[in-house]
Design a protein around this motif. Sequence first.
Motif, PDB file in Angstrom:
ATOM      1  N   ILE A 227      17.623 -31.509   0.558  1.00  9.62           N
ATOM      2  CA  ILE A 227      16.605 -31.131   0.799  1.00  9.62           C
ATOM      3  C   ILE A 227      15.950 -31.964   2.235  1.00  9.62           C
ATOM      4  O   ILE A 227      15.885 -33.485   1.629  1.00  9.62           O
ATOM      5  CB  ILE A 227      15.276 -30.849  -0.306  1.00  9.62           C
ATOM      6  CG1 ILE A 227      15.429 -29.817  -0.483  1.00  9.62           C
ATOM      7  CG2 ILE A 227      13.967 -31.040   0.796  1.00  9.62           C
ATOM      8  CD1 ILE A 227      14.898 -29.536  -1.805  1.00  9.62           C
ATOM      9  N   ILE A 228      15.880 -32.133   2.912  1.00  7.87           N
ATOM     10  CA  ILE A 228      15.796 -32.882   4.162  1.00  7.87           C
ATOM     11  C   ILE A 228      14.125 -33.824   3.949  1.00  7.87           C
ATOM     12  O   ILE A 228      14.091 -34.754   4.717  1.00  7.87           O
ATOM     13  CB  ILE A 228      16.177 -33.111   5.802  1.00  7.87           C
ATOM     14  CG1 ILE A 228      17.411 -32.486   5.997  1.00  7.87           C
ATOM     15  CG2 ILE A 228      15.488 -33.521   6.108  1.00  7.87           C
ATOM     16  CD1 ILE A 228      17.906 -32.045   6.961  1.00  7.87           C
ATOM     17  N   GLY A 229      13.145 -32.934   3.841  1.00  9.31           N
ATOM     18  CA  GLY A 229      12.231 -32.752   3.461  1.00  9.31           C
ATOM     19  C   GLY A 229      11.243 -31.618   3.801  1.00  9.31           C
ATOM     20  O   GLY A 229      11.548 -30.627   4.418  1.00  9.31           O
ATOM     21  N   ILE A 230       9.912 -31.813   3.373  1.00 16.93           N
ATOM     22  CA  ILE A 230       8.773 -30.837   3.524  1.00 16.93           C
ATOM     23  C   ILE A 230       7.472 -30.829   5.092  1.00 16.93           C
ATOM     24  O   ILE A 230       7.578 -32.378   5.196  1.00 16.93           O
ATOM     25  CB  ILE A 230       7.714 -30.611   2.770  1.00 16.93           C
ATOM     26  CG1 ILE A 230       8.789 -30.484   1.302  1.00 16.93           C
ATOM     27  CG2 ILE A 230       6.853 -28.951   2.551  1.00 16.93           C
ATOM     28  CD1 ILE A 230       9.165 -28.885   0.994  1.00 16.93           C
ATOM     29  N   VAL A 231       7.634 -30.362   5.879  1.00 16.42           N
ATOM     30  CA  VAL A 231       6.390 -30.456   7.097  1.00 16.42           C
ATOM     31  C   VAL A 231       5.607 -29.638   6.897  1.00 16.42           C
ATOM     32  O   VAL A 231       6.001 -27.818   6.524  1.00 16.42           O
ATOM     33  CB  VAL A 231       7.815 -29.733   8.066  1.00 16.42           C
ATOM     34  CG1 VAL A 231       6.399 -30.149   9.617  1.00 16.42           C
ATOM     35  CG2 VAL A 231       8.891 -30.845   8.285  1.00 16.42           C
ATOM     36  N   GLU A 232       3.963 -30.179   7.455  1.00 14.67           N
ATOM     37  CA  GLU A 232       3.211 -29.170   7.202  1.00 14.67           C
ATOM     38  C   GLU A 232       2.906 -28.443   7.916  1.00 14.67           C
ATOM     39  O   GLU A 232       2.957 -29.172   9.113  1.00 14.67           O
ATOM     40  CB  GLU A 232       1.602 -29.908   5.790  1.00 14.67           C
ATOM     41  CG  GLU A 232       0.742 -28.999   5.876  1.00 14.67           C
ATOM     42  CD  GLU A 232       0.002 -29.806   5.102  1.00 14.67           C
ATOM     43  OE1 GLU A 232      -0.595 -29.346   3.878  1.00 14.67           O
ATOM     44  OE2 GLU A 232      -1.402 -30.196   6.143  1.00 14.67           O
ATOM     45  N   ASN A 233       3.161 -27.105   8.693  1.00 16.90           N
ATOM     46  CA  ASN A 233       2.162 -26.282   9.806  1.00 16.90           C
ATOM     47  C   ASN A 233       1.644 -26.226  10.166  1.00 16.90           C
ATOM     48  O   ASN A 233       0.958 -25.744   9.078  1.00 16.90           O
ATOM     49  CB  ASN A 233       4.125 -25.658  10.071  1.00 16.90           C
ATOM     50  CG  ASN A 233       3.936 -24.954  11.334  1.00 16.90           C
ATOM     51  OD1 ASN A 233       2.995 -26.333  11.884  1.00 16.90           O
ATOM     52  ND2 ASN A 233       4.938 -24.307  12.090  1.00 16.90           N
ATOM     53  N   ASN A 264       9.086 -34.082  -5.967  1.00 13.26           N
ATOM     54  CA  ASN A 264       9.844 -35.520  -5.925  1.00 13.26           C
ATOM     55  C   ASN A 264      10.703 -35.028  -4.489  1.00 13.26           C
ATOM     56  O   ASN A 264      11.881 -34.961  -5.311  1.00 13.26           O
ATOM     57  CB  ASN A 264      10.973 -36.123  -6.904  1.00 13.26           C
ATOM     58  CG  ASN A 264      11.162 -37.253  -7.110  1.00 13.26           C
ATOM     59  OD1 ASN A 264      11.014 -37.712  -5.854  1.00 13.26           O
ATOM     60  ND2 ASN A 264      12.244 -36.937  -7.575  1.00 13.26           N
ATOM     61  N   VAL A 265       9.312 -35.111  -2.943  1.00 12.40           N
ATOM     62  CA  VAL A 265      10.946 -34.492  -2.249  1.00 12.40           C
ATOM     63  C   VAL A 265      10.220 -34.937  -1.231  1.00 12.40           C
ATOM     64  O   VAL A 265       8.947 -35.615  -1.232  1.00 12.40           O
ATOM     65  CB  VAL A 265      10.697 -32.863  -2.197  1.00 12.40           C
ATOM     66  CG1 VAL A 265      11.281 -32.458  -1.118  1.00 12.40           C
ATOM     67  CG2 VAL A 265      11.207 -32.314  -2.991  1.00 12.40           C
ATOM     68  N   PRO A 266      10.674 -35.597  -0.326  1.00 15.51           N
ATOM     69  CA  PRO A 266      10.508 -36.517   0.599  1.00 15.51           C
ATOM     70  C   PRO A 266       9.414 -35.114   1.579  1.00 15.51           C
ATOM     71  O   PRO A 266       9.873 -33.937   2.153  1.00 15.51           O
ATOM     72  CB  PRO A 266      11.974 -37.306   1.819  1.00 15.51           C
ATOM     73  CG  PRO A 266      12.515 -36.191   1.181  1.00 15.51           C
ATOM     74  CD  PRO A 266      12.567 -34.901  -0.448  1.00 15.51           C
ATOM     75  N   PHE A 267       8.502 -36.211   1.969  1.00 16.64           N
ATOM     76  CA  PHE A 267       7.276 -34.842   3.204  1.00 16.64           C
ATOM     77  C   PHE A 267       7.807 -35.531   5.074  1.00 16.64           C
ATOM     78  O   PHE A 267       7.079 -36.885   4.359  1.00 16.64           O
ATOM     79  CB  PHE A 267       6.451 -35.560   2.313  1.00 16.64           C
ATOM     80  CG  PHE A 267       5.054 -34.701   3.579  1.00 16.64           C
ATOM     81  CD1 PHE A 267       5.184 -33.414   3.336  1.00 16.64           C
ATOM     82  CD2 PHE A 267       4.202 -35.537   4.497  1.00 16.64           C
ATOM     83  CE1 PHE A 267       4.042 -33.304   4.154  1.00 16.64           C
ATOM     84  CE2 PHE A 267       3.094 -35.090   5.111  1.00 16.64           C
ATOM     85  CZ  PHE A 267       3.208 -33.732   4.395  1.00 16.64           C
ATOM     86  N   LEU A 268       8.202 -35.424   5.232  1.00 14.33           N
ATOM     87  CA  LEU A 268       8.108 -35.365   6.818  1.00 14.33           C
ATOM     88  C   LEU A 268       6.651 -35.668   7.550  1.00 14.33           C
ATOM     89  O   LEU A 268       6.937 -36.293   8.778  1.00 14.33           O
ATOM     90  CB  LEU A 268       9.111 -34.706   7.477  1.00 14.33           C
ATOM     91  CG  LEU A 268      10.482 -34.137   6.932  1.00 14.33           C
ATOM     92  CD1 LEU A 268      11.350 -33.613   7.474  1.00 14.33           C
ATOM     93  CD2 LEU A 268      10.973 -35.496   6.532  1.00 14.33           C
ATOM     94  N   GLY A 269       5.970 -34.733   7.542  1.00 12.42           N
ATOM     95  CA  GLY A 269       4.518 -35.182   8.230  1.00 12.42           C
ATOM     96  C   GLY A 269       3.852 -33.386   8.458  1.00 12.42           C
ATOM     97  O   GLY A 269       4.346 -32.842   8.333  1.00 12.42           O
ATOM     98  N   LYS A 270       2.952 -33.807   9.797  1.00  6.96           N
ATOM     99  CA  LYS A 270       2.058 -32.627   9.610  1.00  6.96           C
ATOM    100  C   LYS A 270       1.872 -31.954  11.032  1.00  6.96           C
ATOM    101  O   LYS A 270       1.912 -32.768  11.624  1.00  6.96           O
ATOM    102  CB  LYS A 270       0.510 -33.005   9.302  1.00  6.96           C
ATOM    103  CG  LYS A 270       0.423 -33.154   7.778  1.00  6.96           C
ATOM    104  CD  LYS A 270      -1.404 -33.493   7.341  1.00  6.96           C
ATOM    105  CE  LYS A 270      -1.303 -34.095   5.645  1.00  6.96           C
ATOM    106  NZ  LYS A 270      -2.426 -34.121   5.429  1.00  6.96           N
ATOM    107  N   LEU A 271       2.502 -30.897  11.421  1.00  9.11           N
ATOM    108  CA  LEU A 271       1.875 -29.776  12.686  1.00  9.11           C
ATOM    109  C   LEU A 271       0.330 -29.681  12.478  1.00  9.11           C
ATOM    110  O   LEU A 271       0.471 -28.830  11.841  1.00  9.11           O
ATOM    111  CB  LEU A 271       3.282 -29.667  13.090  1.00  9.11           C
ATOM    112  CG  LEU A 271       4.611 -30.512  13.565  1.00  9.11           C
ATOM    113  CD1 LEU A 271       5.499 -29.044  13.296  1.00  9.11           C
ATOM    114  CD2 LEU A 271       4.800 -30.803  14.218  1.00  9.11           C
TER     115      LEU A 271
END
Length: 312
Positions: A227-233, A264-271
Amino acid sequence: MSDKPENAPEHCPGTTSEEAGKASSCEGCPNQKICTSGALRAPDPDIEKVKERMANIKHKILVLSGKGGVGKSTFSAHLARGLSCDESRQIALLDIDICGPSIPRMVGLEGEQVHQSGSGWSPVYVEDNLAVMSVGFLLASPDDAVIWRGPKKNGLIKQFLRDVDWGEVDYLVVDTPPGTSDEHISIVQYLSCTHVDGAVVITTPQEVSLLDVRKEINFCRKVKLPIIGIVENMSGFVCPKCKTESKIFPPTTGGAEKMATDMNVPFLGKLPLDPRIGRCCDEGKSFLAELPDSPAAVAYTEIIEKIILHCG
């Protein structure tokens, strides 16, 4: 990957199962004899052909979400657009949402057709360095419904991976449908013979979305997909005039950032939610090129840079 024939009974154990042809549900099935023989448990010979085709692609990124309507295709299209801003890179965008192929419209290629050459299917190009393949290019009309069971969907996904002549590619972005079903198992299994950089998981802030996205994260772990990371759209609405941000979908349980920490997963950012993104997708334009200084475009750019950094 779904390994149940279209004419199989309801509780078919699958052709690759040790119970194939032996389970009580196999009684009376027209496939029982060949399943019992074990012939269908042999390795798929096309896996090696997929491996050969994928050898020309440096990085492979899957865009996933357990929830529908969270913006996977929008993110996939803009991820591909953002990566292709560097003209030295060759980018490929593969749409495996068989029943809801929206990528052709989003990148301005609706109505285009796929051509076949001696080296395979030729993708359709948005720019010289951005190629696209989608079932949408195979339909007579964008309004045509694709009414297929799992095996036929899996066959087309395999054909896309095996037969599309992408050439030398730096990044392959794969847009997937919602869920953890046939298409997802197929793409992971077919790409298991190659190196996959990982999955970007898309969610919206509310718990109704996070519930399903947690399942997607657990799916990735079960199939050993990084998992590269999570994106909150759709994280907040940014007014195009005054730039003020309002919370349209309140994160009642802490949103994607808290979920990423808990799991325990990277968080990439919010859109942020910007209506101009939807307009650009409808018109087949790049939001990143049309409004590069908008808060949403800046957020996209920062997330894309993190993905590039992860891929190395």
